[in-house]
Design an enzyme around this catalytic site. Sequence first.
Site: not given
Ligand code: URA
Length: 232
Positions: A104
């Site tokens: 993310d």
């Molecule tokens: N899980 C999440 O919530 N975000 C990420 O970037 C990776 C795994």
Amino acid sequence: MASLRLDRFIGNTTGLSRSHVHRAIRRGEVSVDGVAASDAGLQVSPSARVEFQGRTLTAFESRYFMLNKPIGFVCSTEDPTHRTVLQLLDVLNPAKLHIAGRLDVDATGLVLITDDGEWSHRVTSPRHQIAKIYRVTLNEPLSDIAIAALQTGIQLKGEPRPCQPAAIERVENNQARVTITEGKYHQVKRMFAAVGNSVTTLHREQIGELMLDPVLASGAYRSLTSEEISYF
Ligand code: URA
């Protein structure tokens, strides 16, 4: 296959910047068919034996990088509002690269980037069940009940089946190390939301056997070694 300028040949195969390559050539760290090369513009045939800092390079081989992703960058090849992780790479033809397993925009840590589609498929395909290890900071202390639920396999909203059991290691009251083998959308954040907590920071430390190199500062990257490539 057509011949290629020596500096491009080295840049393509190592992912190093043009200036880095030129410095290496000036320092005498490059040879072509056993002869030290001083001309970055020398035309090199695909069958030439190019040695760079003692290592033989293979023409047009695939590229594999690990990056320590900073906050604020997105894991996509293009984005209308954010900078992309590919913009952190000083390599030729970044448009040929893609990301093997996204993080993310507000997450940090290990991101793998390559132009080898079969390899990235092995990294990300649910069939291969590659473990991903995240260090998370939580808004609330992590309860034993929450750990038990996550380790059993939590049901996320909108998903047909519960998640596979996660491994949870409490690091501090509100910090944990989480290992999952799936890659559902925002999975780690949604898992903690499902037990009434929320993730404030999320950092990926490891994918399979491959650990984020601790020498890489935020935003820095390096090529993978042949051994690291062979993990997947
Ligand atoms: N899980 C999440 O919530 N975000 C990420 O970037 C990776 C795994």
